[in-house]
Design a protein around this motif. Sequence first.
Motif, PDB file in Angstrom:
ATOM      1  N   LYS A  32       0.840  -1.197   0.000  1.00  0.00           N
ATOM      2  CA  LYS A  32       0.000   0.000   0.000  1.00  0.00           C
ATOM      3  C   LYS A  32       0.876   1.248   0.000  1.00  0.00           C
ATOM      4  O   LYS A  32       2.006   1.224   0.451  1.00  0.00           O
ATOM      5  N   SER A  33       0.302   2.339  -0.466  1.00  0.00           N
ATOM      6  CA  SER A  33       0.985   3.628  -0.416  1.00  0.00           C
ATOM      7  C   SER A  33       0.818   4.217   0.989  1.00  0.00           C
ATOM      8  O   SER A  33      -0.091   3.826   1.731  1.00  0.00           O
ATOM      9  N   LEU A  81      10.300  -1.002   0.740  1.00  0.00           N
ATOM     10  CA  LEU A  81       9.664  -0.376  -0.415  1.00  0.00           C
ATOM     11  C   LEU A  81       9.838  -1.279  -1.619  1.00  0.00           C
ATOM     12  O   LEU A  81      10.928  -1.798  -1.859  1.00  0.00           O
ATOM     13  N   ASN A  82       8.772  -1.444  -2.394  1.00  0.00           N
ATOM     14  CA  ASN A  82       8.897  -2.223  -3.619  1.00  0.00           C
ATOM     15  C   ASN A  82       9.240  -1.291  -4.783  1.00  0.00           C
ATOM     16  O   ASN A  82       9.449  -0.091  -4.598  1.00  0.00           O
ATOM     17  N   GLU A 104       5.586   1.417  -3.175  1.00  0.00           N
ATOM     18  CA  GLU A 104       4.601   1.023  -2.163  1.00  0.00           C
ATOM     19  C   GLU A 104       5.320   0.335  -1.001  1.00  0.00           C
ATOM     20  O   GLU A 104       6.392  -0.232  -1.164  1.00  0.00           O
ATOM     21  N   ILE A 105       4.691   0.376   0.144  1.00  0.00           N
ATOM     22  CA  ILE A 105       5.259  -0.230   1.342  1.00  0.00           C
ATOM     23  C   ILE A 105       4.685  -1.630   1.486  1.00  0.00           C
ATOM     24  O   ILE A 105       3.476  -1.834   1.365  1.00  0.00           O
TER      25      ILE A 105
END
Length: 71
Positions: free
Chosen positions: A29-30, A62-63, A67-68
Amino acid sequence: MILPNKLFSYNDSILSKLPSILFVLDTPKSPVEILRLCRNIKGPVELVDILDCLYALKKIRLNDKGEIQRC
Protein backbone atom coordinates in the motif's frame (compact mmCIF):
# COMPACT_ATOMS: atom_id res chain seq x y z
CA MET A 1 9.66 9.91 17.74
CA ILE A 2 7.52 9.42 20.82
CA LEU A 3 8.66 6.47 22.90
CA PRO A 4 7.20 5.45 26.25
CA ASN A 5 8.74 7.26 29.21
CA LYS A 6 7.60 9.10 32.34
CA LEU A 7 5.60 11.60 30.29
CA PHE A 8 4.09 9.32 27.63
CA SER A 9 2.40 6.02 28.33
CA TYR A 10 2.79 2.99 26.09
CA ASN A 11 -0.62 3.64 24.50
CA ASP A 12 0.41 7.20 23.57
CA SER A 13 3.72 6.07 22.04
CA ILE A 14 4.36 4.88 18.51
CA LEU A 15 5.23 1.39 19.74
CA SER A 16 1.57 0.64 20.39
CA LYS A 17 0.73 1.49 16.75
CA LEU A 18 3.29 -0.80 15.07
CA PRO A 19 1.02 -3.89 15.01
CA SER A 20 -1.86 -1.98 13.44
CA ILE A 21 0.36 -0.91 10.52
CA LEU A 22 1.64 -4.45 10.01
CA PHE A 23 -1.93 -5.79 10.12
CA VAL A 24 -3.00 -3.39 7.35
CA LEU A 25 -0.06 -4.35 5.12
CA ASP A 26 -1.48 -7.66 3.90
CA THR A 27 -0.94 -6.25 0.39
CA PRO A 28 1.48 -3.46 -0.61
CA LYS A 29 0.00 0.00 0.00
CA SER A 30 0.98 3.63 -0.42
CA PRO A 31 1.51 5.80 2.68
CA VAL A 32 -1.73 7.66 1.94
CA GLU A 33 -3.71 4.41 1.96
CA ILE A 34 -2.10 3.38 5.25
CA LEU A 35 -2.97 6.72 6.81
CA ARG A 36 -6.61 6.36 5.70
CA LEU A 37 -6.93 2.80 6.99
CA CYS A 38 -5.33 3.33 10.41
CA ARG A 39 -7.57 5.58 12.44
CA ASN A 40 -5.31 5.57 15.52
CA ILE A 41 -2.52 7.48 13.72
CA LYS A 42 -2.75 11.21 14.40
CA GLY A 43 -1.14 12.51 11.22
CA PRO A 44 1.52 12.16 8.56
CA VAL A 45 4.38 13.07 10.91
CA GLU A 46 3.47 10.25 13.27
CA LEU A 47 3.08 7.88 10.29
CA VAL A 48 6.62 8.70 9.12
CA ASP A 49 7.96 7.99 12.63
CA ILE A 50 6.17 4.63 12.71
CA LEU A 51 7.37 3.69 9.23
CA ASP A 52 10.94 4.69 10.15
CA CYS A 53 10.79 2.43 13.18
CA LEU A 54 9.41 -0.51 11.19
CA TYR A 55 12.01 -0.02 8.47
CA ALA A 56 14.83 0.04 11.04
CA LEU A 57 13.48 -3.20 12.51
CA LYS A 58 13.42 -4.68 8.95
CA LYS A 59 9.69 -5.39 9.10
CA ILE A 60 8.78 -3.35 6.00
CA ARG A 61 10.43 -2.38 2.72
CA LEU A 62 9.66 -0.38 -0.42
CA ASN A 63 8.90 -2.22 -3.62
CA ASP A 64 9.69 -1.03 -7.16
CA LYS A 65 6.40 0.88 -7.41
CA GLY A 66 7.17 2.90 -4.25
CA GLU A 67 4.60 1.02 -2.16
CA ILE A 68 5.26 -0.23 1.34
CA GLN A 69 5.11 -3.97 1.94
CA ARG A 70 5.84 -6.38 4.75
CA CYS A 71 9.06 -8.37 4.69
